[in-house]
Design a protein around this motif. Structure first.
Motif, short mmCIF file in Angstrom:
data_model
loop_
_atom_site.label_atom_id
_atom_site.label_comp_id
_atom_site.label_asym_id
_atom_site.label_seq_id
_atom_site.Cartn_x
_atom_site.Cartn_y
_atom_site.Cartn_z
N ILE A 108 1.17 -1.43 -0.41
CA ILE A 108 0.12 0.16 -0.11
C ILE A 108 0.59 1.22 -0.22
N PRO A 109 0.55 2.09 -0.86
CA PRO A 109 1.48 3.26 -0.96
C PRO A 109 0.78 4.08 0.25
N GLN A 110 1.75 4.70 0.59
CA GLN A 110 1.10 6.09 1.43
C GLN A 110 2.59 7.16 1.80
N GLY A 111 1.64 8.54 1.39
CA GLY A 111 1.94 9.82 1.26
C GLY A 111 1.78 10.05 2.38
N GLY A 112 0.73 11.59 2.86
CA GLY A 112 0.72 11.74 4.22
C GLY A 112 -0.31 11.51 5.17
N ASN A 113 -1.43 10.01 4.55
CA ASN A 113 -2.45 9.19 5.35
C ASN A 113 -3.17 10.65 5.54
N THR A 114 -3.65 11.44 4.93
CA THR A 114 -4.33 12.28 4.89
C THR A 114 -5.43 11.94 4.15
N GLY A 115 -6.09 10.40 3.03
CA GLY A 115 -7.02 10.16 2.73
C GLY A 115 -8.25 9.87 3.50
N LEU A 116 -9.20 10.62 2.56
CA LEU A 116 -11.00 10.02 3.60
C LEU A 116 -11.88 8.85 3.26
N ALA B 204 -7.04 21.99 2.94
CA ALA B 204 -6.96 21.86 4.23
C ALA B 204 -6.08 21.09 4.91
N SER B 205 -5.25 20.04 4.34
CA SER B 205 -4.82 19.14 5.27
C SER B 205 -3.55 19.50 3.91
N GLN B 206 -3.17 20.43 3.64
CA GLN B 206 -1.49 20.63 3.07
C GLN B 206 -0.14 20.58 4.05
N ALA C 294 -0.84 16.00 4.14
CA ALA C 294 -0.36 15.41 2.17
C ALA C 294 0.85 15.80 2.02
N ARG C 295 1.41 14.81 0.89
CA ARG C 295 2.48 14.30 0.63
C ARG C 295 1.48 14.60 -1.73
N ILE C 296 3.71 15.02 -1.68
CA ILE C 296 2.96 15.10 -3.61
C ILE C 296 2.65 14.14 -4.25
N LEU D 4 -1.43 13.70 -5.60
CA LEU D 4 -1.80 12.93 -7.67
C LEU D 4 -2.29 11.55 -7.35
N SER D 5 -1.91 10.96 -6.76
CA SER D 5 -2.78 9.40 -6.94
C SER D 5 -3.89 9.46 -6.28
N SER D 6 -4.69 10.25 -5.08
CA SER D 6 -5.85 11.03 -5.43
C SER D 6 -6.73 11.91 -5.84
N ASN D 7 -5.78 12.17 -7.24
CA ASN D 7 -6.05 13.50 -7.40
C ASN D 7 -7.16 14.55 -7.34
N ALA D 8 -6.43 15.08 -6.32
CA ALA D 8 -6.80 16.15 -5.71
C ALA D 8 -7.19 17.26 -6.19
N GLY D 9 -8.02 18.34 -5.06
CA GLY D 9 -8.70 18.97 -5.53
C GLY D 9 -8.53 19.93 -5.01
N GLY D 10 -9.43 20.71 -4.02
CA GLY D 10 -8.74 21.66 -2.67
C GLY D 10 -10.03 23.44 -3.67
N ALA E 43 -4.71 6.89 -9.56
CA ALA E 43 -5.45 5.41 -9.28
C ALA E 43 -4.76 4.89 -8.74
N GLU E 44 -4.95 6.07 -7.07
CA GLU E 44 -4.83 6.22 -5.67
C GLU E 44 -4.01 4.31 -5.35
N GLY E 45 -2.62 3.91 -6.24
CA GLY E 45 -1.69 3.66 -5.70
C GLY E 45 -2.07 2.20 -5.96
N ILE F 222 3.52 3.04 -7.92
CA ILE F 222 4.12 3.68 -6.59
C ILE F 222 4.66 5.17 -8.07
N ILE F 223 4.29 6.41 -7.48
CA ILE F 223 4.44 7.20 -7.86
C ILE F 223 5.92 7.60 -7.34
N THR F 224 7.79 7.94 -8.14
CA THR F 224 8.24 8.46 -6.66
C THR F 224 8.06 9.78 -7.47
C1 LIG Z 1 -8.85 18.41 7.32
C2 LIG Z 1 -8.64 17.64 5.35
C3 LIG Z 1 -8.72 18.42 4.18
C4 LIG Z 1 -9.02 18.01 3.28
N1 LIG Z 1 -9.51 18.41 1.87
C5 LIG Z 1 -9.13 17.85 0.36
C6 LIG Z 1 -9.52 18.83 -0.37
O1 LIG Z 1 -10.20 20.27 -0.23
N2 LIG Z 1 -9.85 18.22 -1.59
C7 LIG Z 1 -9.54 16.86 -1.64
O2 LIG Z 1 -9.18 16.12 -2.68
N3 LIG Z 1 -9.02 16.02 -0.73
C8 LIG Z 1 -8.71 16.73 0.62
N4 LIG Z 1 -8.56 16.00 1.91
C9 LIG Z 1 -8.59 14.52 1.53
C10 LIG Z 1 -6.89 14.35 0.88
O3 LIG Z 1 -6.23 15.27 2.08
C11 LIG Z 1 -5.84 14.19 -0.13
O4 LIG Z 1 -6.48 13.30 -0.70
C12 LIG Z 1 -4.74 13.88 -0.91
O5 LIG Z 1 -4.53 14.20 -1.38
C13 LIG Z 1 -4.17 13.33 0.21
O6 LIG Z 1 -2.37 13.15 0.53
P1 LIG Z 1 -1.25 11.44 0.92
O7 LIG Z 1 -0.60 12.02 0.87
O8 LIG Z 1 -2.03 12.60 2.57
O9 LIG Z 1 -2.58 10.73 0.83
P2 LIG Z 1 -2.47 9.64 2.08
O10 LIG Z 1 -4.02 9.13 2.41
O11 LIG Z 1 -1.42 8.89 2.25
O12 LIG Z 1 -3.12 8.21 0.00
C14 LIG Z 1 -3.90 8.57 -0.55
C15 LIG Z 1 -4.26 7.43 -1.71
O13 LIG Z 1 -2.97 7.44 -2.52
C16 LIG Z 1 -2.52 6.97 -2.79
N5 LIG Z 1 -0.18 7.15 -2.85
C17 LIG Z 1 0.04 7.59 -1.42
N6 LIG Z 1 1.37 7.83 -1.98
C18 LIG Z 1 1.47 7.76 -3.42
C19 LIG Z 1 2.38 7.30 -4.63
N7 LIG Z 1 3.55 8.34 -4.05
N8 LIG Z 1 2.40 6.71 -5.47
C20 LIG Z 1 1.25 6.07 -5.83
N9 LIG Z 1 0.03 6.21 -4.53
C21 LIG Z 1 0.68 6.99 -3.92
C22 LIG Z 1 -2.29 6.06 -1.91
O14 LIG Z 1 -2.02 4.79 -1.90
C23 LIG Z 1 -3.66 6.22 -1.49
O15 LIG Z 1 -4.48 5.48 -2.38
C24 LIG Z 1 -8.49 16.54 2.99
C25 LIG Z 1 -8.22 15.61 3.91
C26 LIG Z 1 -8.13 16.42 5.32
C27 LIG Z 1 -8.19 15.52 6.38
#
Ligand SMILES: Cc1cc2nc3c(=O)[nH]c(=O)nc-3n(C[C@H](O)[C@H](O)[C@H](O)COP(=O)(O)OP(=O)(O)OC[C@H]3O[C@@H](n4cnc5c(N)ncnc54)[C@H](O)[C@@H]3O)c2cc1C
Length: 470
Positions: A70-78, A137-139, A142-144, A148-154, A202-204, A208-210
């Motif tokens: 399980i790839p993990q960045g900042g563990n902020t995924g919801l 808000a999780s910046q 949260a890690r790059i 990218l893997s969750s195609n975050a918005g914000g 692709a949610e990992g 694994i994106i490096t």
């Molecule tokens: C307070 C709060 C506010 C938030 N606000 C937003 C928001 O406005 N918009 C939004 O889109 N999300 C938001 N989120 C959700 C979350 O922060 C984002 O999804 C963020 O992009 C996840 O980054 P992370 O590094 O914590 O990833 P993780 O939670 O560690 O992982 C998320 C996914 O990415 C995969 N992954 C992680 N690193 C890699 C890698 N290197 N290669 C391949 N796969 C990988 C994991 O396996 C998992 O599937 C929020 C979360 C919190 C707690």
């Protein structure tokens, strides 16, 4: 025969050295406790590679042993995508790959490793007079790679797009350990399938994106920010159209917040002062960027026009950086404050923007029918058609009872979302939370294509097993 957790930890330690491996239950906790505290499955171990070669070594080993990673960045995924599902997986934390490799102002790019914290990416760009415009808000955590893997918005998707639009290329380790070297700053490259777009979002599950090449932009001279009092989501929609017509791509953010959000935050002492211009059923937090060499006042002029057209009641203009921070705190704290009001039932949904008023009206009524007294708290990225359609429990209800009824509320909301042509996961993804919904709702042909891609790139199913596709 399957390896025991002790054997897994021992083999990983001999592969990368003991300091790269965490196997003690207490030390693993920060990697397992996700923000919403919904998932509680243990991991076999946590491994923290120091560089790309070590990521490749772990993946080659796991592929040979048939062990889930399980790839993990900042563990902020919801949606529980970054934490275990079965209990026998190894979490690969990318946190030690935390270098910004290069910034190229002329090309407008930054090449950052997967473990760079989003806020540090902002700082690195700012130090060169540029801006990386992805704000969550999780910046701070949260890690790059995760972003990218969750195609975050914000909050700036309106002007700059999702993480996908901000990424030009990725470097990634494939399921067999090969390195896909796709870092590029080319704006034009029509040489086949866009593999970057497969890995982003692709949610990992595919690699694994490096590292990634990210788009950076010139820093604006200033921002103009206001909290506008509007009578209804319909009025907010009209105001949005007016602002977009006047400001175009300089309109960075248009966020909708209901009055109940202000009440909650004042009640729980989360705001040092009320950032609004007074009580109103709804607020729109709007922000324009002002580029160098342009005159200030565009937002105020646009709001005056809106006032003349009867689209708004009044507005508080940010007069200082502190005002702006206070207004954004009001918006960013919306999620957190709900946890102080008991149980909440949440939906991260999107619909065509024009349908937002209908979504809010019909969704609120439908939830009330399912659970009388439930309190609608719909807020979020109205300019993107993305509402966090949340509900707080009825006052005085037992939180456990409320959560036992959550499926009925979900069903009521998703039915309306689908009727309006929307999505049941706008920006948080599928993970383990929405696997069943994806199976049930996604177009069958799209699902078959997704399975075919997964099988082609990860035939043994070692990358984030069970997530997204189940
Ligand atoms: C307070 C709060 C506010 C938030 N606000 C937003 C928001 O406005 N918009 C939004 O889109 N999300 C938001 N989120 C959700 C979350 O922060 C984002 O999804 C963020 O992009 C996840 O980054 P992370 O590094 O914590 O990833 P993780 O939670 O560690 O992982 C998320 C996914 O990415 C995969 N992954 C992680 N690193 C890699 C890698 N290197 N290669 C391949 N796969 C990988 C994991 O396996 C998992 O599937 C929020 C979360 C919190 C707690």
């Amino acid at each position: 025969m399957a390896l025991s957790t002790a054997e897994i930890a021992a083999q990983l330690s001999s592969l990368l050295g003991p300091t790269a491996v965490i196997a003690d239950a207490g030390d693993m906790a920060p990697y397992l406790n996700e923000p919403r505290k919904r998932f509680h499955t243990p991991a076999a171990a946590i491994v923290r590679p120091a560089d790309v070669a070590q990521v490749q070594a772990v993946v080659r080993w796991a592929n040979a042993q048939g062990i889930g990673l399980i790839p993990q960045g900042g563990n902020t995924g919801l949606v529980g995508a970054q934490v275990p599902l079965r209990g026998d997986e190894v979490i690969v934390s990318l946190q030690r790959l935390d270098k910004v490799r290069a910034i190229d102002i002329a090309a407008g790019t930054m090449t950052a490793e997967a473990g760079v914290i989003l806020e540090n990416a902002h700082k690195a760009a700012e130090a060169e007079g540029a801006m990386f415009p992805l704000w969550l808000a999780s910046q701070g955590s949260a890690r790059i790679g995760g972003v990218l893997s969750s195609n975050a918005g914000g909050v700036n998707v309106l002007a700059f797009g999702n993480a996908r639009e901000l990424c030009m290329g990725v470097e990634a380790v494939l399921a067999d350990g090969r390195l896909y070297q796709g870092l590029t700053s080319l704006k034009k490259d029509n040489t086949g399938y866009d593999l970057k777009d497969l890995l982003v979002g692709a949610e990992g599950t595919l690699g694994i994106i490096t590292a990634a090449t990210l788009k950076i932009f010139p820093q604006p001279e200033d921002h103009e920010t206001a909290l506008v009092s509007v009578a209804s989501p319909d009025m907010a929609l009209e105001l949005f159209q007016l602002l977009r017509a006047r400001a175009g791509s300089r309109l960075n953010a248009f966020e909708l917040i209901p009055q109940i959000g202000l009440e909650f935050q004042l009640r729980h002492g989360m705001l040092t002062r009320d950032p609004t211009a007074g009580p109103s059923p709804w607020y729109a937090l709007v922000e324009l960027s002002r580029m160098k060499g342009t005159e200030p006042g565009a937002l105020e002029a646009a709001l005056e026009a809106g006032l003349e057209q009867g689209l708004l009641e009044t507005a508080a203009m940010a007069q200082s950086a502190a005002d702006r921070t206070n207004m954004w705190a009001f918006r960013e704290q919306m999620s957190e404050v709900q946890s102080r009001e008991g149980a909440s039932i949440k939906h991260d949904v999107s619909v065509p923007i024009a349908a937002i008023p209908q979504l809010i009206a019909e969704g609120s009524a439908a939830a009330e029918r399912v659970m009388p007294g439930i309190r609608p708290v719909p807020f979020g990225h109205m300019g993107d058609g993305n509402i966090h359609f949340n509900f707080s429990q009825p006052i005085g209800a037992d939180p456990k009872w409320v959560m036992a009824q959550d499926d009925a509320v979900h069903e009521a909301i998703y039915e309306i979302v689908l009727k309006l042509g929307g999505s049941f996961s706008a920006e948080h993804g599928i993970g383990q939370l929405k696997v069943d919904l994806l199976k049930r709702i996604k177009d069958p042909v799209a699902l078959e294509m997704m399975h075919a891609i997964k099988t082609a790139l990860d035939p043994k199913g070692i990358l984030n097993p069970g997530k997204m596709l189940g």
